[in-house]
Enzyme design. Structure first.
Site, PDB file in Angstrom:
ATOM      1  N   LYS A  86     -11.835 -36.696-104.981  1.00  0.00           N
ATOM      2  CA  LYS A  86     -11.728 -36.747-106.445  1.00  0.00           C
ATOM      3  C   LYS A  86     -10.866 -37.948-106.821  1.00  0.00           C
ATOM      4  CE  LYS A  86     -11.177 -33.252-110.072  1.00  0.00           C
ATOM      5  NZ  LYS A  86     -10.569 -31.937-110.349  1.00  0.00           N
TER       6      LYS A  86
HETATM    7  O1  G3P Z   1     -10.902 -29.862-113.348  1.00  0.00           O
HETATM    8  C1  G3P Z   1     -10.065 -30.264-114.386  1.00  0.00           C
HETATM    9  C2  G3P Z   1      -9.451 -29.077-115.023  1.00  0.00           C
HETATM   10  O2  G3P Z   1      -8.677 -28.401-114.075  1.00  0.00           O
HETATM   11  C3  G3P Z   1      -8.623 -29.337-116.195  1.00  0.00           C
HETATM   12  O3  G3P Z   1      -8.525 -28.127-116.887  1.00  0.00           O
HETATM   13  O4  G3P Z   1      -7.580 -26.512-118.451  1.00  0.00           O
HETATM   14  O5  G3P Z   1      -6.092 -28.179-117.292  1.00  0.00           O
HETATM   15  O6  G3P Z   1      -7.657 -28.916-119.068  1.00  0.00           O
HETATM   16  P1  G3P Z   1      -7.400 -27.934-117.989  1.00  0.00           P
END
Ligand code: G3P
Length: 217
Positions: A87
């Protein structure tokens, strides 16, 4: 559409996997920190542990932001297990590194994507997956679903093979909307996946069926 779980929590990964609907896992440094995983050795072992639970792709994120560092880290991650996807953040050296990995047959997930232009660059570099973030766009009052539609449309028109991996999913409606928009993958925490099960009419209907079934017992 594939379902990935967005967590580094082994119990949650096992629970989603046991449902029989899991196609892979995505992690990021914040999710790893949330599990209290510290030190290079522990981090690498944790990725292998995840790969041993699921059958599909497992995204492991690099920390470096310079080309040489991203390549060094990414090659070490890719060597861990055949299921590892490197990633890489959507930055200039990240795009260069994605092209490098693509030429070497190493799978990549271009993360922190918030615009169609960034998604075009990721695809041109040969990313396996592109990760547009829905929730974080919604957080700043921007229509995240328009972005998913735009990327899916652009990739379709131009025949890009990069898979659209909708990330930062916060609730069931995000999942349904991404399915309608033609996203190839959604990655989300366990809770939004489980919330897809829920409907009050299902509960009421089951209660009635079970009550009626008792009449024949
Ligand atoms: O894969 C990216 C994700 O983990 C981000 O999620 O909820 O932290 O915006 P969030």
């Amino acid at each position: 559409m594939k379902f990935f779980i967005d967590t580094a929590n082994l119990d949650q990964i096992r629970e989603a996997n046991d449902l029989g609907i899991l196609d892979g896992v995505t992690t990021n440094p914040s999710l790893m920190a949330k599990e209290g995983i510290k030190g290079q050795e522990s981090i690498l072992k944790h990725y292998v542990d995840i790969c041993n639970i699921v059958e599909g792709d497992v995204s492991a994120e690099v920390i470096a932001t310079d080309f040489e560092g991203i390549v060094r880290e990414g090659e070490a991650l890719a060597a861990l297990h055949p299921q590892i996807v490197v990633k890489v953040p959507m930055i200039k050296d990240g795009v260069k590194a994605i092209k490098y990995f693509s030429n070497k047959g190493i799978k990549t997930n271009c993360t922190l994507v918030f615009s169609p232009g960034q998604a075009i660059l990721a695809a041109k570099a040969g990313a396996t997956y592109v990760s547009p973030f829905l929730g974080r766009l919604d957080d700043i009052s921007t229509d995240s679903l328009t972005l998913i539609h735009q990327i899916v449309n652009i990739y379709s028109i131009h025949g890009f093979e990069t898979q659209v991996l909708a990330a930062s999913i916060r609730h069931a409606m995000h999942i349904v909307a991404c399915a309608e928009a033609g996203a190839d993958v959604v990655t989300c925490p366990l809770e939004p996946i489980l919330s897809l099960l829920k409907h009050p009419l299902t509960d009421i209907g089951l209660e009635k069926f079970l009550a009626d079934a008792k009449k024949f017992m």
